[in-house]
Write a protein that holds these residues in place. Structure first.
Motif, short mmCIF file in Angstrom:
data_model
loop_
_atom_site.label_atom_id
_atom_site.label_comp_id
_atom_site.label_asym_id
_atom_site.label_seq_id
_atom_site.Cartn_x
_atom_site.Cartn_y
_atom_site.Cartn_z
N GLY A 126 0.80 -1.21 0.00
CA GLY A 126 0.00 0.00 0.00
C GLY A 126 0.82 1.25 0.00
N SER A 127 2.10 1.15 0.33
CA SER A 127 2.93 2.35 0.37
C SER A 127 3.88 2.32 -0.82
N PRO A 128 4.07 3.48 -1.47
CA PRO A 128 4.94 3.47 -2.64
C PRO A 128 6.40 3.22 -2.29
N PHE A 129 6.77 3.43 -1.05
CA PHE A 129 8.19 3.34 -0.69
C PHE A 129 8.54 2.02 -0.04
N ARG A 130 7.56 1.18 0.22
CA ARG A 130 7.88 -0.10 0.81
C ARG A 130 7.35 -1.19 -0.11
N GLN A 131 8.12 -2.21 -0.31
CA GLN A 131 7.68 -3.33 -1.13
C GLN A 131 7.47 -4.52 -0.22
N SER A 132 6.20 -4.80 0.06
CA SER A 132 5.93 -5.96 0.90
C SER A 132 4.55 -6.49 0.58
N VAL A 133 4.29 -7.73 0.97
CA VAL A 133 2.95 -8.28 0.84
C VAL A 133 2.58 -8.93 2.16
N LEU A 134 1.29 -9.14 2.32
CA LEU A 134 0.79 -9.74 3.55
C LEU A 134 0.27 -11.13 3.22
N LEU A 135 0.67 -12.13 4.00
CA LEU A 135 0.21 -13.50 3.79
C LEU A 135 -0.85 -13.86 4.80
N ASN A 136 -1.67 -14.87 4.45
CA ASN A 136 -2.73 -15.26 5.38
C ASN A 136 -2.28 -16.39 6.31
N VAL A 137 -1.00 -16.54 6.51
CA VAL A 137 -0.52 -17.47 7.53
C VAL A 137 0.27 -16.66 8.55
N GLY A 138 0.28 -17.11 9.79
CA GLY A 138 0.95 -16.32 10.82
C GLY A 138 1.46 -17.18 11.94
N ALA A 139 1.52 -16.62 13.13
CA ALA A 139 2.06 -17.33 14.28
C ALA A 139 1.27 -18.61 14.54
N ARG A 140 -0.04 -18.56 14.20
CA ARG A 140 -0.89 -19.74 14.32
C ARG A 140 -0.32 -20.93 13.56
N ASP A 141 0.32 -20.66 12.43
CA ASP A 141 0.89 -21.73 11.61
C ASP A 141 2.36 -21.95 11.88
N GLY A 142 2.85 -21.34 12.95
CA GLY A 142 4.23 -21.59 13.35
C GLY A 142 5.25 -20.73 12.65
N LEU A 143 4.82 -19.63 12.02
CA LEU A 143 5.77 -18.78 11.32
C LEU A 143 6.63 -17.98 12.30
N VAL A 144 7.85 -17.74 11.91
CA VAL A 144 8.79 -17.00 12.74
C VAL A 144 9.44 -15.93 11.87
N ASP A 145 9.73 -14.80 12.48
CA ASP A 145 10.43 -13.72 11.76
C ASP A 145 11.71 -14.23 11.12
N GLY A 146 11.98 -13.80 9.91
CA GLY A 146 13.26 -14.10 9.30
C GLY A 146 13.24 -15.27 8.33
N TRP A 147 12.14 -16.02 8.29
CA TRP A 147 12.10 -17.14 7.36
C TRP A 147 12.01 -16.65 5.93
N ALA A 148 12.46 -17.47 5.00
CA ALA A 148 12.46 -17.08 3.60
C ALA A 148 11.12 -17.43 2.96
N ALA A 149 10.69 -16.58 2.02
CA ALA A 149 9.46 -16.87 1.29
C ALA A 149 9.79 -16.98 -0.19
N MET A 150 9.25 -18.00 -0.85
CA MET A 150 9.50 -18.19 -2.28
C MET A 150 8.18 -18.34 -3.01
N ASP A 151 8.17 -17.99 -4.29
CA ASP A 151 7.06 -18.47 -5.10
C ASP A 151 7.56 -19.75 -5.75
N GLY A 152 6.90 -20.27 -6.78
CA GLY A 152 7.33 -21.55 -7.31
C GLY A 152 8.77 -21.52 -7.82
N LEU A 153 9.22 -20.36 -8.28
CA LEU A 153 10.51 -20.30 -8.97
C LEU A 153 11.65 -19.83 -8.09
N GLY A 154 11.51 -18.68 -7.50
CA GLY A 154 12.65 -18.11 -6.80
C GLY A 154 12.27 -17.44 -5.51
N LEU A 155 13.29 -16.92 -4.88
CA LEU A 155 13.14 -16.24 -3.60
C LEU A 155 12.34 -14.96 -3.79
#
Lengths: 315, 179
Positions: free
Chosen positions: A115-144
Motif C-alpha cells: 500500500g505504500s509506494p516506498f515499501r515493497q511488501s505483501v501480507l500473507l494469510n498465515v501467521g504465528a498460528r501456523d508456526g511462522l517465525v520472523d526471518g524465514w524465507a518466502a519463495m514463489d514456485g521459482l525463486g526467492l
C-alpha cells in the motif's frame, strides 16, 4: 491539538526506543484489520485479474501456439532433468552425502500489497498460528521472494527483495562471487559489495549464499543483468507482478560449531577408529567416521572392563 | 436532541472516514507490480486539506490523526511522525482558511504546496536525527510533485463532487433546512 501532536510524537519516540513492542502492536493492528477486509479484497482482486485475463484473450491463439512450442521444449528438458536427478541421487547415495533436511514449508496466500509506494511488501494469510517465525524465507514456485518480517496471529508480512530495506547475502553461481543484493524500490535490485566485477557476467545465476544465517543457502534468486546505469542488477526469478501463493521455508536455527576444541577428539576410547581399521583409512571418510563414534560409545560403556576414561574421571 | 447542523457535520466526518477507508482498501489490493512506478498521491492528507479550506468544521482533527496513524501502521511507515506533522499542517491551514477562501484557488494551491514541502522537510530532518532508514530523496520528491499535481483534482472533486464548499453569508439557515 497540541496534546494530540504530542501524543503522536510520543508514539514515534516509543517506536524508536522500544521498536519490537510497537512492531508487535503494528502486527496486531494489521491482524485485526486485514482479515476483516478479506471478504471484500478477494472478489475485487478476482475481478481485477479477470479484467487482465480478458485483455490477454485478444491474443489467445498466438499465446496458445507459443505455449505449445514451449511445452515441446520443456518436455525435452524434463526428460533430461529426470535423468540427471536419478544420476544425482545415485551419486549422492554413493558418496553418503547428507542433504539439508530442514527445508519444509508452509504455503500461504497473498492477501494484500504494502500500500505504500516506498515499501515493497505483501501480507500473507498465515501467521504465528501456523508456526511462522520472523526471518524465514518466502519463495514463489521459482525463486526467492523475500523474508518474513512481522508476524501476527493470522497474518505475516513478507518484505520483498526489492524493498529498500532488504539486504540479502547472495552468491553469483559459476564464479562463486559473494555479494549483497540490496533492494532499492526498483524491480531489479542492484548487487553490491562484489569482489571482482570482471568475474561476473550478465546471465549468471544468483542464489542465496546462506552467509550470516539469514537464509538457507542455494535458493534461486535470479539472473545478473547489466543495468542502464552500468551497475550490475538482478532480474528476479520470482514473478513479482503475480504473487498469489508463497511458500515460507521453515528454517530451523542451524547447529553451529562454537569452538575449535569441539571437533578434536578428547577421549581416546571414543575415538572414531574402529578396531582393526588403520586410522589413515577412516580419517578421510568423515561420514563413516561419524558412524564409528556412535558405535564406539555404547560399546565402551557396556563392557565390564575398566575403561581408561573412568580411571581418569576418578583421579 | 442533535441539531441538524451538527448532524450534517457528522455525516461529512463519516464520509471523510469512508473515503479514507476506500483509499486504503484500493491501495492494499494485491494487484502487484507497484515497484518502480509513480508513487500514488497521499489522498487522505490532500482531501483533509482541501476540505478544511472550504469547511473548517468538517474535518475533526482527532479523526484525521486517527486515520493517518492507522494507515501508517498498515503501510509499514514509522508511526506518528508524518501524521503529527500532517496534523500541524492541517491546523495551520485551518487557521488561514478564511483568508485562503477569499484569495482564490491559486493562493490556496501555493499555500498547500508550501505546507506539504515543510512537512516533508521536517519529517526528513526528524527521521535523520533519529537515524531511521528513509527512502531515497528522488522518490520522495517525486511523491511530493505527484501530491502537488493531484491537489487541484482532489479539491475540485470535493467542492463540486461532494459539495464541500464554503457557506455564503446567510446560507447557514438554508443548509439547516436542507437537512
Amino acid at each position: 491539538m497540541g496534546i494530540l501532536v504530542f501524543v503522536l510524537f510520543a508514539v514515534f519516540f516509543l517506536w524508536r526506543i522500544d521498536s519490537p513492542r510497537v512492531e508487535r502492536l503494528r502486527a496486531q493492528v494489521v491482524d485485526a484489520v486485514v482479515p476483516n477486509m478479506e471478504w471484500a479484497l478477494v472478489p475485487v482482486t478476482k475481478a481485477v485479474n479477470l479484467a487482465e485475463g480478458f485483455q490477454s484473450y485478444t491474443r489467445l491463439a498466438e499465446q496458445n501456439r507459443e505455449l505449445r512450442r514451449e511445452l515441446q521444449r520443456m518436455k525435452a528438458w524434463k526428460e533430461a532433468a529426470v535423468q540427471l536427478e536419478e544420476e544425482n541421487a545415485r551419486l549422492l547415495d554413493l558418496n553418503n552425502v547428507r542433504l539439508d533436511a530442514r527445508l519444509s514449508y508452509v504455503t500461504g496466500r497473498v492477501l494484500t500489497d504494502s500500500g505504500s509506494p516506498f515499501r515493497q511488501s505483501v501480507l500473507l494469510n498465515v501467521g504465528a498460528r501456523d508456526g511462522l517465525v520472523d526471518g524465514w524465507a518466502a519463495m514463489d514456485g521459482l525463486g526467492l521472494v523475500g523474508r518474513i518480517s512481522g508476524v501476527g496471529d493470522q497474518t505475516a508480512r513478507v518484505i520483498l527483495l526489492s524493498d529498500s530495506s532488504s539486504r540479502i547475502p547472495v552468491a553469483v553461481q559459476p564464479s562463486g562471487q559473494k555479494a549483497l543484493l540490496s533492494g532499492d524500490n526498483s524491480p531489479r535490485p542492484p548487487l553490491e559489495f562484489l569482489d571482482e566485477r570482471d568475474a561476473v557476467r550478465p546471465g549468471d545465476r544468483v542464489v542465496s549464499s546462506g552467509d550470516g544465517g539469514v537464509f538457507p543457502a542455494g535458493l534461486l534468486v535470479g539472473a545478473v543483468v547489466a543495468g542502464a546505469d552500468g551497475r550490475l542488477r538482478v532480474q528476479l526469478s520470482a514473478d513479482y507482478s503475480r504473487l498469489e501463493f508463497l511458500r515460507v521455508l521453515r528454517s530451523h536455527p542451524g547447529e553451529t560449531v562454537h569452538e575449535a576444541g569441539g571437533l578434536i577428539v578428547m577421549n581416546p576410547v571414543l575415538a572414531p577408529v574402529a578396531e582393526g581399521v588403520p586410522a589413515e583409512a577412516s580419517a578421510p571418510d568423515r561420514a563413516s567416521a561419524g558412524e564409528g563414534t556412535d558405535e564406539a560409545a555404547p560399546a565402551g560403556e557396556g563392557t565390564d572392563e575398566v575403561p581408561p576414561n573412568e580411571t581418569e574421571a576418578g583421579g | 436532541m442533535i441539531s441538524p447542523a451538527t448532524l450534517h457535520r457528522w455525516a461529512y466526518a463519516l464520509l471523510f472516514a469512508a473515503i479514507a477507508a476506500l483509499v486504503v482498501f484500493l491501495r492494499i489490493l494485491p494487484t502487484g507490480g507497484s515497484a518502480g512506478g509513480w508513487p500514488p498521491p497521499d489522498f487522505i492528507v490532500l482531501a483533509g486539506f482541501a476540505w478544511v479550506v472550504q469547511r473548517p468544521d468538517f474535518v475533526p482533527v482527532l479523526l484525521f490523526a486517527a486515520l493517518l496513524v492507522v494507515t501508517e501502521l498498515l503501510f509499514l511507515r514509522p508511526p506518528g511522525v508524518a501524521s503529527g506533522l500532517a496534523v500541524i499542517g492541517l491546523e495551520a491551514i485551518r487557521a488561514r482558511a478564511g483568508l485562503l477562501r477569499e484569495r482564490g484557488f491559486l493562493s490556496e494551491w501555493i499555500t498547500v504546496g508550501v505546507i506539504l514541502a515543510l512537512m516533508l522537510l521536517a519529517e526528513r530532518i526528524l527521521l535523520a536525527v533519529f537515524f531511521v532508514d528513509q527512502p531515497g530523496f528522488a522518490l520522495v520528491a517525486l511523491g511530493y510533485f505527484v501530491n502537488i499535481l493531484a491537489y487541484p483534482a482532489v479539491a475540485a472533486l470535493s467542492v463540486w463532487g461532494l459539495r464541500v464548499r464554503r457557506l455564503a453569508p446567510g446560507e447557514h439557515a438554508s443548509e439547516v433546512r436542507l437537512v
